[in-house]
Write a protein that holds these residues in place. Structure first.
Motif, PDB file in Angstrom:
ATOM      1  N   SER A   4      -7.338  45.398 -53.271  1.00  0.00           N
ATOM      2  CA  SER A   4      -8.486  44.351 -53.611  1.00  0.00           C
ATOM      3  C   SER A   4      -9.816  45.431 -53.893  1.00  0.00           C
ATOM      4  CB  SER A   4      -8.832  43.461 -52.558  1.00  0.00           C
ATOM      5  OG  SER A   4      -7.793  42.595 -52.446  1.00  0.00           O
ATOM      6  N   HIS A  29      -4.223  43.776 -50.824  1.00  0.00           N
ATOM      7  CA  HIS A  29      -4.156  42.278 -51.072  1.00  0.00           C
ATOM      8  C   HIS A  29      -4.044  41.602 -49.648  1.00  0.00           C
ATOM      9  CE1 HIS A  29      -3.905  38.463 -52.721  1.00  0.00           C
ATOM     10  NE2 HIS A  29      -2.769  38.291 -52.288  1.00  0.00           N
ATOM     11  N   PHE A  64     -10.388  44.959 -57.485  1.00  0.00           N
ATOM     12  CA  PHE A  64      -9.423  44.528 -58.166  1.00  0.00           C
ATOM     13  C   PHE A  64      -8.975  45.581 -59.456  1.00  0.00           C
ATOM     14  CE2 PHE A  64     -11.965  41.002 -56.684  1.00  0.00           C
ATOM     15  CZ  PHE A  64     -10.969  40.763 -55.708  1.00  0.00           C
ATOM     16  N   ASP A  80     -15.729  35.900 -56.150  1.00  0.00           N
ATOM     17  CA  ASP A  80     -14.671  36.622 -55.501  1.00  0.00           C
ATOM     18  C   ASP A  80     -15.051  37.316 -54.074  1.00  0.00           C
ATOM     19  OD1 ASP A  80     -12.779  35.955 -57.320  1.00  0.00           O
ATOM     20  OD2 ASP A  80     -13.288  37.740 -58.458  1.00  0.00           O
ATOM     21  N   LYS A 158     -12.073  35.837 -52.920  1.00  0.00           N
ATOM     22  CA  LYS A 158     -10.554  36.777 -52.522  1.00  0.00           C
ATOM     23  C   LYS A 158     -10.806  37.679 -51.483  1.00  0.00           C
ATOM     24  CE  LYS A 158      -9.060  35.857 -57.219  1.00  0.00           C
ATOM     25  NZ  LYS A 158      -8.798  36.680 -58.444  1.00  0.00           N
ATOM     26  N   ILE A 159     -12.273  38.128 -51.325  1.00  0.00           N
ATOM     27  CA  ILE A 159     -12.318  39.265 -50.256  1.00  0.00           C
ATOM     28  C   ILE A 159     -13.720  38.693 -49.184  1.00  0.00           C
ATOM     29  CG2 ILE A 159     -13.576  41.400 -49.822  1.00  0.00           C
ATOM     30  CD1 ILE A 159     -12.769  42.034 -52.694  1.00  0.00           C
ATOM     31  N   SER A 187      -8.141  39.321 -48.075  1.00  0.00           N
ATOM     32  CA  SER A 187      -8.478  40.756 -47.909  1.00  0.00           C
ATOM     33  C   SER A 187      -9.834  40.279 -46.891  1.00  0.00           C
ATOM     34  CB  SER A 187      -8.705  41.432 -49.019  1.00  0.00           C
ATOM     35  OG  SER A 187      -7.419  41.419 -50.064  1.00  0.00           O
TER      36      SER A 187
END
Length: 217
Positions: A4, A29, A64, A80, A158-159, A187
């Protein structure tokens, strides 16, 4: 393994001093990583660099596997990244809990009904549904931290970048934050001076000093 975050030889300076130099780290990830270090070592600055809030003096940042050439490049990945500052007092944009949690969804065009439904779901998941109509200014520090986290998680980042998430919280609030973070598969980079807290979240701990970022064995 999919990563990530990749930092390569990152250095950062203020107008008066060099804070840290040549910091490199790869975060996979859904990997949880904690960063410890002395006051003034640059932990919060490093987190802001990853979030795209400040620019490093030198080095390369990849999100990413996409190279962030400048701060504008982070715009594509803004949704994200969920960044929780150390002090959340200035984080809130609306007076009540439900309005604030809904804000990000409404800002990106989701309907009021859908935004409300999703916000109620996240409040239930975090165990704070009873706070829905409370004024944020009337909440305890622990409650405010969890509401701020709800406002971040609602966008499904995502993070997660968390700066001292248990700073000045009592034991019950800290345990609640630990329970929540352990239930999240994302993450995560956690900055904290509280070793007992981070050991309950991840075995992967790094110590930041002026010249290096070393894994704590």
């Amino acid at each position: 393994m999919s990563c990530s975050i990749n930092l390569k030889e990152i250095s950062y300076s203020t107008s008066t001093k060099d804070v840290f130099s040549n910091i490199s780290i790869d975060i996979s990830h859904e990997e949880k990583v904690a960063i410890i270090g002395a006051n003034g070592s640059g932990k919060s600055s490093l987190l802001k660099i990853i979030a795209g809030l400040i620019k490093p003096k030198s080095g390369e940042i990849f999100l990413f596997h996409n190279k962030m050439e400048n701060l504008k490049n982070f715009k594509e990945f803004r949704s994200d990244i969920g960044y929780l500052p150390q002090d959340v007092n200035d984080h809130f944009l609306c007076p009540t809990v439900i309005e604030d949690v809904m804000f990000a969804l409404r800002a990106r065009g989701e309907s009021k009904d859908i935004s409300y439904e999703k916000s109620c779901e996240i409040l239930t998941q975090l165990g704070i549904s009873e706070l829905e109509n409370r004024n944020i200014s009337d909440l305890s520090g622990g409650e405010q931290k969890i509401v701020a986290l709800a406002g971040i998680l609602i966008t499904q980042p995502k993070i997660l970048l968390l700066d001292e998430p248990t700073n000045a919280l009592d034991e019950d609030a800290e345990e609640k934050i630990i329970e929540i973070l352990n239930s999240i598969k994302k993450s995560m980079v956690i900055v904290s001076h509280h070793k007992t807290f981070i050991e309950k979240l991840t075995p992967t701990i790094y110590k930041l000093t002026k010249q290096k970022l070393l894994k704590v064995e």
